[in-house]
Design a protein around this motif. Structure first.
Motif, PDB file in Angstrom:
ATOM      1  N   UNK A   1       0.844  -1.397   0.082  1.00 38.23           N
ATOM      2  CA  UNK A   1      -0.001  -0.034   0.082  1.00 38.23           C
ATOM      3  C   UNK A   1       0.700   1.120  -0.006  1.00 38.23           C
ATOM      4  N   UNK A   2       2.425   1.056   0.032  1.00 36.32           N
ATOM      5  CA  UNK A   2       3.070   2.141  -0.035  1.00 36.32           C
ATOM      6  C   UNK A   2       2.907   3.080  -1.435  1.00 36.32           C
TER       7      UNK A   2
ATOM      8  N   UNK B   1      10.395   6.255   1.632  1.00 38.10           N
ATOM      9  CA  UNK B   1      11.116   5.763   2.771  1.00 38.10           C
ATOM     10  C   UNK B   1      12.551   5.502   2.546  1.00 38.10           C
ATOM     11  N   UNK B   2      13.276   6.469   2.651  1.00 36.56           N
ATOM     12  CA  UNK B   2      14.600   6.975   2.470  1.00 36.56           C
ATOM     13  C   UNK B   2      15.578   6.069   3.278  1.00 36.56           C
ATOM     14  N   UNK B   3      15.105   5.733   4.545  1.00 37.37           N
ATOM     15  CA  UNK B   3      15.796   4.997   5.618  1.00 37.37           C
ATOM     16  C   UNK B   3      15.951   3.188   4.959  1.00 37.37           C
ATOM     17  N   UNK B   4      14.949   2.944   4.139  1.00 35.59           N
ATOM     18  CA  UNK B   4      14.901   1.495   3.855  1.00 35.59           C
ATOM     19  C   UNK B   4      15.718   1.124   2.574  1.00 35.59           C
ATOM     20  N   UNK B   5      16.946   1.080   2.918  1.00 36.87           N
ATOM     21  CA  UNK B   5      18.014   0.772   1.688  1.00 36.87           C
ATOM     22  C   UNK B   5      17.812  -0.702   1.030  1.00 36.87           C
ATOM     23  N   UNK B   6      17.837  -0.739  -0.148  1.00 43.14           N
ATOM     24  CA  UNK B   6      17.830  -2.013  -0.855  1.00 43.14           C
ATOM     25  C   UNK B   6      19.247  -2.457  -0.868  1.00 43.14           C
ATOM     26  N   UNK B   7      19.147  -3.687  -0.193  1.00 39.81           N
ATOM     27  CA  UNK B   7      20.695  -4.464  -0.216  1.00 39.81           C
ATOM     28  C   UNK B   7      20.383  -5.636  -0.951  1.00 39.81           C
TER      29      UNK B   7
ATOM     30  N   UNK C   1      22.484  -2.716 -17.287  1.00 41.54           N
ATOM     31  CA  UNK C   1      23.616  -2.504 -17.460  1.00 41.54           C
ATOM     32  C   UNK C   1      24.311  -1.818 -16.060  1.00 41.54           C
ATOM     33  N   UNK C   2      23.540  -1.229 -15.261  1.00 46.83           N
ATOM     34  CA  UNK C   2      23.904  -0.577 -14.012  1.00 46.83           C
ATOM     35  C   UNK C   2      22.793  -0.297 -13.398  1.00 46.83           C
ATOM     36  N   UNK C   3      22.586  -0.307 -11.956  1.00 44.62           N
ATOM     37  CA  UNK C   3      21.525   0.112 -11.102  1.00 44.62           C
ATOM     38  C   UNK C   3      22.111   0.757 -10.039  1.00 44.62           C
ATOM     39  N   UNK C   4      21.199   1.635  -9.188  1.00 47.08           N
ATOM     40  CA  UNK C   4      21.699   2.208  -8.344  1.00 47.08           C
ATOM     41  C   UNK C   4      20.605   2.692  -7.215  1.00 47.08           C
ATOM     42  N   UNK C   5      20.690   3.573  -6.173  1.00 46.62           N
ATOM     43  CA  UNK C   5      19.872   4.174  -5.513  1.00 46.62           C
ATOM     44  C   UNK C   5      20.016   5.557  -5.198  1.00 46.62           C
ATOM     45  N   UNK C   6      19.045   6.534  -5.297  1.00 50.95           N
ATOM     46  CA  UNK C   6      19.324   7.742  -5.234  1.00 50.95           C
ATOM     47  C   UNK C   6      18.231   8.196  -3.834  1.00 50.95           C
ATOM     48  N   UNK C   7      18.622   9.281  -3.262  1.00 48.63           N
ATOM     49  CA  UNK C   7      17.766   9.873  -2.361  1.00 48.63           C
ATOM     50  C   UNK C   7      17.617  11.457  -2.465  1.00 48.63           C
ATOM     51  N   UNK C   8      16.238  11.606  -2.186  1.00 46.81           N
ATOM     52  CA  UNK C   8      15.864  12.977  -2.135  1.00 46.81           C
ATOM     53  C   UNK C   8      15.191  13.255  -0.945  1.00 46.81           C
ATOM     54  N   UNK C   9      14.628  14.247  -0.872  1.00 48.72           N
ATOM     55  CA  UNK C   9      14.115  14.802   0.620  1.00 48.72           C
ATOM     56  C   UNK C   9      12.936  13.955   1.072  1.00 48.72           C
TER      57      UNK C   9
ATOM     58  N   UNK D   1      12.516  10.635   0.415  1.00 52.61           N
ATOM     59  CA  UNK D   1      12.391   9.585  -0.732  1.00 52.61           C
ATOM     60  C   UNK D   1      13.453   8.899  -1.105  1.00 52.61           C
ATOM     61  N   UNK D   2      13.451   7.819  -1.821  1.00 57.85           N
ATOM     62  CA  UNK D   2      14.438   7.110  -2.257  1.00 57.85           C
ATOM     63  C   UNK D   2      14.155   6.900  -3.851  1.00 57.85           C
ATOM     64  N   UNK D   3      14.804   6.628  -4.773  1.00 54.73           N
ATOM     65  CA  UNK D   3      14.430   6.050  -5.942  1.00 54.73           C
ATOM     66  C   UNK D   3      15.663   5.255  -6.192  1.00 54.73           C
ATOM     67  N   UNK D   4      15.114   3.732  -6.571  1.00 54.81           N
ATOM     68  CA  UNK D   4      15.836   2.644  -7.055  1.00 54.81           C
ATOM     69  C   UNK D   4      15.760   2.495  -8.519  1.00 54.81           C
ATOM     70  N   UNK D   5      16.802   2.767  -9.382  1.00 56.03           N
ATOM     71  CA  UNK D   5      16.847   2.767 -10.730  1.00 56.03           C
ATOM     72  C   UNK D   5      17.651   1.921 -11.529  1.00 56.03           C
ATOM     73  N   UNK D   6      17.260   1.554 -12.594  1.00 56.54           N
ATOM     74  CA  UNK D   6      18.421   0.640 -13.433  1.00 56.54           C
ATOM     75  C   UNK D   6      18.152   1.013 -14.868  1.00 56.54           C
ATOM     76  N   UNK D   7      19.399   0.602 -15.736  1.00 55.34           N
ATOM     77  CA  UNK D   7      19.601   1.060 -16.879  1.00 55.34           C
ATOM     78  C   UNK D   7      19.484  -0.005 -17.944  1.00 55.34           C
TER      79      UNK D   7
END
Length: 118
Positions: free
Chosen positions: A51-52, A73-79, A101-109, A111-117
């Motif tokens: 429901x997030x 949830x910026x504090x919940x980091x994907x590991x 090809x690559x992936x990562x995590x960016x943090x905003x105020x 929030x967090x964004x998990x991305x992949x290319x």
């Protein structure tokens, strides 16, 4: 061109996000992007909670595509985990790592964004 979809992270949303990615990328789309967006959604459901509210963004087309999933949830980091042979879960980020090809995590105020290319 960018696709933006706001939705709730629930299991029933998985087919919708795959379809949205497929429609955006067109007939020469990227099946790996569809799989990875499902894995990113599953991670939010499992580790942040069902429901997030999340935002899916897909930029680019089949030759160069970026998929992003933002949650509040910026504090919940994907590991990435090392799942044992008998484990029923824990392979999602390993799949993303293997397919993208690559992936990562960016943090905003707030929030967090998990991305992949691809």
């Amino acid at each position: 061109m960018t696709l933006t979809v706001r939705l709730l992270a629930v299991p029933q949303a998985a087919p919708m996000v795959r379809h949205a990615v497929r429609e955006h990328l067109g007939p020469d789309g990227h099946p790996d992007a569809e799989l990875c967006v499902t894995e990113l959604l599953a991670n939010v459901i499992a580790h942040v909670g069902p429901g997030t509210p999340v935002t899916l963004r897909v930029t680019g087309r089949a030759t160069r595509t970026r998929v992003e999933l933002t949650d509040p949830a910026p504090g919940v980091r994907p590991v990435p985990r090392c799942a044992d042979e008998g484990d029923e879960s824990g392979r999602g980020l390993a799949l993303v790592d293997a397919l993208a090809v690559r992936w990562g995590v960016t943090h905003g105020p707030g929030s967090k964004t998990v991305w992949c290319e691809f």
